[in-house]
Scaffold this motif. Structure first.
Motif, PDB file in Angstrom:
ATOM      1  N   SER A   1      39.087 -35.865   3.937  1.00 11.43           N
ATOM      2  CA  SER A   1      38.411 -37.157   3.761  1.00 11.43           C
ATOM      3  C   SER A   1      36.912 -36.998   3.569  1.00 11.43           C
ATOM      4  N   SER A   2      36.347 -35.919   4.102  1.00 13.22           N
ATOM      5  CA  SER A   2      34.913 -35.699   3.928  1.00 13.22           C
ATOM      6  C   SER A   2      34.570 -35.555   2.448  1.00 13.22           C
ATOM      7  N   MET A   3      35.426 -34.843   1.702  1.00 12.44           N
ATOM      8  CA  MET A   3      35.200 -34.674   0.271  1.00 12.44           C
ATOM      9  C   MET A   3      35.408 -35.986  -0.470  1.00 12.44           C
ATOM     10  N   ALA A   4      36.492 -36.693  -0.136  1.00 16.22           N
ATOM     11  CA  ALA A   4      36.777 -37.969  -0.799  1.00 16.22           C
ATOM     12  C   ALA A   4      35.656 -38.970  -0.535  1.00 16.22           C
ATOM     13  N   LEU A   5      35.147 -38.975   0.701  1.00 16.69           N
ATOM     14  CA  LEU A   5      34.059 -39.893   1.047  1.00 16.69           C
ATOM     15  C   LEU A   5      32.802 -39.559   0.251  1.00 16.69           C
ATOM     16  N   TYR A   6      32.508 -38.281   0.105  1.00 15.78           N
ATOM     17  CA  TYR A   6      31.341 -37.867  -0.687  1.00 15.78           C
ATOM     18  C   TYR A   6      31.521 -38.265  -2.145  1.00 15.78           C
ATOM     19  N   TRP A   7      32.726 -38.067  -2.683  1.00 14.83           N
ATOM     20  CA  TRP A   7      32.977 -38.423  -4.075  1.00 14.83           C
ATOM     21  C   TRP A   7      32.806 -39.921  -4.305  1.00 14.83           C
ATOM     22  N   VAL A   8      33.334 -40.731  -3.385  1.00 14.66           N
ATOM     23  CA  VAL A   8      33.195 -42.186  -3.524  1.00 14.66           C
ATOM     24  C   VAL A   8      31.733 -42.601  -3.425  1.00 14.66           C
ATOM     25  N   SER A   9      31.015 -42.023  -2.454  1.00 13.82           N
ATOM     26  CA  SER A   9      29.596 -42.345  -2.275  1.00 13.82           C
ATOM     27  C   SER A   9      28.788 -41.963  -3.513  1.00 13.82           C
ATOM     28  N   SER A  10      29.073 -40.782  -4.071  1.00 13.21           N
ATOM     29  CA  SER A  10      28.373 -40.318  -5.266  1.00 13.21           C
ATOM     30  C   SER A  10      28.654 -41.237  -6.447  1.00 13.21           C
TER      31      SER A  10
END
Length: 226
Positions: free
Chosen positions: A184-193
């Motif tokens: 989820s850390s990666m998915a959260l970063y992708w969404v934020s970006s």
């Protein structure tokens, strides 16, 4: 092509907007010069007996020379428009890999423990994939919105631009199941970006913002961009 904008690339977004505006404003002049060159090559070809293949070669050769002179004159070579991509893509990959390593304990077990308890809302465990699919679906929708905003800015679209737009639409959809399998850390970063990229795209459509960034007016500008 439509792209995400990490925070450090924000200062590059305005210059890219200026360059793209210059390129757009050059198109009528390029079209006029190309028609004139085609006529001159046709006349010359008849005088010296050029075949159609030879005439096409000379037309393309001289057109490339004319384009280069115009790009130098207005300081707007298309390659400069890719500068933002060369900055943000390596950054996006590096941050994604760093988050993956932290989530999987490749750096230090303590870091993984902190990630497992450092989430919020429904993604409390940042080391596990988002089982609700909220982050992956949000990622896909935001990316598709960025693609459609970018596509809506073009009045005349070439075949290559259509293929590129459809390619990015496909990538946006494919990223949904990919984001559902990563921490989820990666998915959260992708969404934020992607959300940041969306905000930059919307901001640079504002006439006031474009004037503040010294972006030249173009025929595709709209007084009501939203």
């Amino acid at each position: 092509a439509p792209v995400r904008h990490p925070p450090v690339s924000l200062p590059l977004a305005a210059p890219q907007g200026r360059l793209l505006a210059k390129l757009e404003n050059l198109q009528p002049e390029i079209k006029k010069l190309a028609e004139q060159l085609r006529y001159e090559v046709s006349v010359r070809g008849k005088q010296v007996g050029w075949s159609e293949k030879v005439a096409r070669f000379h037309f393309k050769k001289n057109l490339r020379r004319i384009l280069t002179e115009l790009y130098i004159r207005d300081n707007c070579h298309p390659f400069k428009a890719t500068l933002l991509v060369w900055v943000q893509v390596p950054m996006w990959v590096c941050v994604s890999l760093a988050l993956r390593n932290c989530s999987l304990g490749a750096t230090h077990p303590t870091v993984q423990e902190q990630f497992s308890a450092g989430g919020a809302l429904w993604f409390t465990d940042l080391t596990a994939p988002d089982s609700t699919w909220i982050l992956p679906v949000s990622l896909g929708l935001v990316n598709l919105l960025i693609v459609e905003i970018f596509a809506s800015q073009k009045k005349e679209v070439s075949r290559f631009q259509k293929l590129a737009t459809n390619f990015f639409r496909m990538v946006s959809v494919v990223m949904i199941p990919v984001a559902a399998t990563v921490p989820s850390s990666m998915a959260l970063y992708w969404v934020s970006s992607s959300l940041l990229g969306l905000s930059h795209n919307l901001l640079l459509r504002s006439p006031t913002c474009r004037r503040l960034c010294c972006i030249p007016r173009t025929s595709s500008d709209s007084a009501t961009p939203y």
